[in-house]
Each structure stands twice: as C-alpha cells, then as structure tokens.
Design a protein around this motif. Structure first.
Motif, PDB file in Angstrom:
ATOM      1  N   ARG A   1      10.513  37.674  30.642  1.00  0.00           N
ATOM      2  CA  ARG A   1      11.269  38.887  30.332  1.00  0.00           C
ATOM      3  C   ARG A   1      12.251  39.235  31.429  1.00  0.00           C
ATOM      4  NH1 ARG A   1       6.066  42.234  27.910  1.00  0.00           N
ATOM      5  NH2 ARG A   1       6.381  41.665  25.712  1.00  0.00           N
TER       6      ARG A   1
ATOM      7  N   ASN B   1      18.208  38.272  28.500  1.00  0.00           N
ATOM      8  CA  ASN B   1      18.172  38.411  27.044  1.00  0.00           C
ATOM      9  C   ASN B   1      18.788  37.231  26.309  1.00  0.00           C
ATOM     10  OD1 ASN B   1      17.032  41.096  27.041  1.00  0.00           O
ATOM     11  ND2 ASN B   1      19.024  41.794  27.816  1.00  0.00           N
ATOM     12  N   GLY B   2      18.877  36.078  26.958  1.00  0.00           N
ATOM     13  CA  GLY B   2      19.469  34.926  26.305  1.00  0.00           C
ATOM     14  C   GLY B   2      18.621  34.407  25.154  1.00  0.00           C
ATOM     15  N   ARG B   3      19.192  33.459  24.413  1.00  0.00           N
ATOM     16  CA  ARG B   3      18.496  32.916  23.247  1.00  0.00           C
ATOM     17  C   ARG B   3      17.195  32.235  23.649  1.00  0.00           C
ATOM     18  NH1 ARG B   3      21.130  28.602  18.927  1.00  0.00           N
ATOM     19  NH2 ARG B   3      19.295  28.463  17.528  1.00  0.00           N
TER      20      ARG B   3
ATOM     21  N   VAL C   1      15.377  32.847  26.247  1.00  0.00           N
ATOM     22  CA  VAL C   1      14.420  33.868  26.675  1.00  0.00           C
ATOM     23  C   VAL C   1      13.756  34.514  25.470  1.00  0.00           C
ATOM     24  CG1 VAL C   1      14.188  36.094  27.820  1.00  0.00           C
ATOM     25  CG2 VAL C   1      15.603  34.299  28.852  1.00  0.00           C
ATOM     26  N   SER C   2      14.553  34.857  24.476  1.00  0.00           N
ATOM     27  CA  SER C   2      14.004  35.477  23.264  1.00  0.00           C
ATOM     28  C   SER C   2      13.014  34.549  22.573  1.00  0.00           C
ATOM     29  CB  SER C   2      15.134  35.827  22.295  1.00  0.00           C
ATOM     30  OG  SER C   2      16.018  36.753  22.884  1.00  0.00           O
ATOM     31  N   ARG C   3      13.343  33.261  22.562  1.00  0.00           N
ATOM     32  CA  ARG C   3      12.441  32.286  21.941  1.00  0.00           C
ATOM     33  C   ARG C   3      11.127  32.209  22.706  1.00  0.00           C
ATOM     34  NH1 ARG C   3      12.058  26.578  22.535  1.00  0.00           N
ATOM     35  NH2 ARG C   3      13.819  26.623  23.979  1.00  0.00           N
TER      36      ARG C   3
ATOM     37  N   VAL D   1       9.772  34.575  24.674  1.00  0.00           N
ATOM     38  CA  VAL D   1       9.022  35.821  24.489  1.00  0.00           C
ATOM     39  C   VAL D   1       8.318  35.807  23.130  1.00  0.00           C
ATOM     40  CG1 VAL D   1       9.236  38.308  24.145  1.00  0.00           C
ATOM     41  CG2 VAL D   1      10.449  37.191  26.042  1.00  0.00           C
ATOM     42  N   ALA D   2       9.044  35.382  22.081  1.00  0.00           N
ATOM     43  CA  ALA D   2       8.459  35.356  20.745  1.00  0.00           C
ATOM     44  C   ALA D   2       7.272  34.401  20.679  1.00  0.00           C
ATOM     45  CB  ALA D   2       9.518  34.952  19.719  1.00  0.00           C
TER      46      ALA D   2
ATOM     47  N   GLU E   1       4.335  36.009  22.576  1.00  0.00           N
ATOM     48  CA  GLU E   1       3.783  37.163  21.850  1.00  0.00           C
ATOM     49  C   GLU E   1       3.002  36.728  20.615  1.00  0.00           C
ATOM     50  OE1 GLU E   1       7.154  39.679  21.215  1.00  0.00           O
ATOM     51  OE2 GLU E   1       6.874  40.751  23.128  1.00  0.00           O
ATOM     52  N   ARG E   2       3.395  35.621  19.999  1.00  0.00           N
ATOM     53  CA  ARG E   2       2.673  35.136  18.818  1.00  0.00           C
ATOM     54  C   ARG E   2       1.246  34.710  19.169  1.00  0.00           C
ATOM     55  NH1 ARG E   2       7.635  32.891  17.087  1.00  0.00           N
ATOM     56  NH2 ARG E   2       7.154  30.935  18.158  1.00  0.00           N
TER      57      ARG E   2
ATOM     58  N   TRP F   1       5.293  27.463  29.056  1.00  0.00           N
ATOM     59  CA  TRP F   1       6.178  28.475  29.614  1.00  0.00           C
ATOM     60  C   TRP F   1       5.778  28.865  31.029  1.00  0.00           C
ATOM     61  CZ3 TRP F   1      10.735  28.748  27.822  1.00  0.00           C
ATOM     62  CH2 TRP F   1      10.970  28.431  26.480  1.00  0.00           C
TER      63      TRP F   1
END
Length: 366
Positions: free
Chosen positions: A199, A203-205, A207-209, A211-212, A215-216, A235
């Motif tokens: 985090r 906020n790049g692509r 990074v979002s991938r 985090v997702a 979180e899953r 990760w």
C-alpha cells in the motif's frame, strides 16, 4: 502456398530456437567457468557426491572441502523442498575451514530424481528428522569425525531444531538461520507487513493488483490453503526492502547455472519444490518451535538477516532470547534478508569462524 507455409514455419521455428540455443550456450559457459573456479585441488581435499541408503531409500549427499580433517558442516535446506546444493559455488570460501555437506532430502532435488514421487515414501517432518540422524551417522563413519556442526536454514530449521534436541551428542553446535518459530504467528505478522509495504508503494496498476490478491486470501493464515500461502510469499519477496525479489532471483539463477546440476536435475529441483511444499503444507503451517522445549543441550547460534521479511527477524530474536543452551550467541547479518548465508556468505563465514569453529577443536584432558 505450401512452400510459403513451409518457409513461414521454418522462420518461426528459427525465431523460437535462437534464444533457446543462446540460453543453453550461456548456461554451458557459466557452468564451465564456475566448475573451474570452485574446483578442489588441495592434497587432502574432498569433493564427492553420492547416493546413500537413508531411511530405506537412496538419498543424495555432496561433500566438499579443502581438508577432510576440517570440522564437518551439514546443511539442512529449506523450501521445504529447495535443496541448497545449488548454492555450493557461493560457499567456496567456507570449504577452506569446513567440510561442507549438502543433502537433498526425500521428496526433493536429486533424491526425488532417483526415486520418483512414489519411491520417496513417507514425507513428514518426523521422518526427515530420523533421516537426518542417519545422514549424520554416515558422515561420522565416512569422514571419521565424532561430531558435526548442524546448519539449518528456513524450513530446514523445522527439522534441525528437533534433531538438535533429540540427538545433542551428535553435534558440536546447532546454527539456525532464516529461523521459523511459530508459523501461524510469523505468517500473520508477515501478511500485515507485506500489505503495508504494498500500500505504501502508491496507486499503480501493479500495486492495486497486489492489494487485491492479498485482500482475497485474508489476514488469517489458519484459513489459507497452499495457493493462498504462495500469494503471501510472492508479494513478501517482491516487496523486500533490501533487494526486491532478491531471494527468488538468487535461487533461480543458481539453479539454472549450477555446474553440479544437469537439465534433468533442474527439472527435479523445480518439481521437488512443489511436491514437498504440497505434501508438507499442513504440517509446516502447524509448526511452533516453542512446543519442542526451550532447553538445548548443544551450543545454539542464531544467524539472522536483520531485515528478513520471510522468517521475521523480530520473532526469531524473541524466541532466541527465551532459549537456554550451554553456549548461545546471536549474529545479525547486516543489510540482509532471507538467505543471508548466500547473499552475505563472507560475513556469515566470519560469524562461523568466530563463534562456532572454536567449539570443534579437539578437547584435551588436563
């Protein structure tokens, strides 16, 4: 039309083949150079690899050193199916002071290649502890030494701690590195730290991938399956603050260019990683070293990278502070994460020479 198709196919095959041939050529050159640079040429040196009957199956061991009268250092690899024999060239300086023994445990590496999955038999931590004791007994007889130094790394510490507790009379000292203590606590804390690092990256692509994906799987490792654990490990290593993905890059580069590993051996190294991980997953996730007891009858040393994001440094040092042993010492390897023995082999060796090797000197009676 047919001629055009044939020509097109031939060109495509050439395009594909060219990088493969170049890669194989590069590998051959690297292996040749490494073999020359690491050759043992001393009069009393030893450089052997063989299969030994251990626990009812053939298991591979490699023995290297410049003087066979030097103390024996047996390495227990991690993974749990990732043999450290691929790191042998990195430990060339160690071989001046120790006879270094690598062992591909059942279900991994060359031992898997020899026996196949079905032929490897029972795959449990308890079975591996018994196997390790047999390996030590073989080394004592073969090298004519009463005791050895036991060095266990990463998931090898799940075997090493139990062996040192059960059979202390076999060892000059026990050295733990990349030390696992309480797996569930380690993975829960590691998950939080990994998610925080991801985090913080923005906020790049990518990074979002990340985090997702994290979180899953959720923050509770007791609910993970082997795939979820793999996501967390992926990760954690990618976001290593010292060398992002450095541990994995080091391992892959050494597997692919090791002079002691044929392409068939490389294939078995990779398949053994997955096979051992899957078979032992439930057992290693339930591991808690504290349940084994805190009193060791053998000198105990912890060599830990000061920024390890896989086997968390803080948890390993907390556990070490609780231990009782005839002699113990903590050696922090500076600016190092996981695999500190192989990313900082000279600093690691200095620690071994300072703390461990003096304990291997023959005892004299007054």
């Amino acid at each position: 039309m047919l001629a055009t198709t044939v020509v097109t196919t031939a060109v495509a095959a050439g395009v594909i083949a060219a990088p493969v041939i170049a890669g194989l050529g590069y590998r051959a050159v690297r292996r040749w150079r490494t073999a020359r640079a690491t050759a043992i040429r001393t009069r009393d040196g030893i450089a052997e690899e063989r299969f030994v009957r251990v626990g009812g199956i053939d298991q591979w061991i490699g023995i290297r050193g410049e003087d066979r009268t030097n103390p024996v250092l047996l390495v227990l690899h991690g993974g749990p199916g990732s043999p450290y024999s691929v790191f042998t060239p990195l430990l060339r300086s160690w071989e001046k002071h120790f006879t270094v023994v690598q062992w591909d445990r059942r279900g991994a590496g060359k031992t898997l290649g020899r026996n196949g999955k079905a032929g490897c038999g029972e795959l449990t931590l308890d079975r591996m502890v018994d196997d390790a004791a047999e390996v030590v007994e073989h080394l004592r007889e073969h090298l004519r030494q009463d005791k050895v130094v036991l060095l266990a790394g990463s998931m090898g510490t799940l075997v090493g701690a139990q062996l040192a507790l059960r059979r202390p009379g076999l060892f000059h000292a026990y050295v733990a590195t990349d030390c696992y203590v309480d797996m569930l606590r380690n993975e829960a804390a590691g998950y939080r730290m990994t998610l925080d690092r991801v985090r913080a990256a923005g906020n790049g692509r990518g990074v979002s991938r990340a985090v997702a994906a994290l979180e899953r799987i959720g923050p509770d490792p007791s609910r993970w399956d082997v795939r979820a654990w793999g996501v967390k490990m992926q990760w954690a290593m990618r976001t290593d603050p010292v060398t992002p993905n450095g541990a994995m890059k080091l391992m892959l580069s050494r597997v692919l260019t090791s002079p002691a590993h044929t392409l068939r051996d490389v294939a078995h190294w990779f398949s053994g990683f997955a096979y051992s991980r899957d078979r032992l997953f439930d057992e290693f996730m339930a591991f808690d070293a504290r349940r084994l007891g805190s009193r060791f009858e053998v000198p105990y040393f912890l060599f830990q990278g000061d920024t390890d994001v896989v086997t968390l440094t803080g948890l390993a040092e907390e556990y070490f502070a609780e231990l009782q042993a005839p002699t113990k010492a903590l050696v922090r390897i500076r600016d190092a994460g996981h695999f500190c023995a192989f990313t900082r082999p000279e600093e690691f060796l200095r620690g071994l020479l300072s703390h461990v090797r003096p304990l291997t000197a023959p005892q004299t009676t007054p």
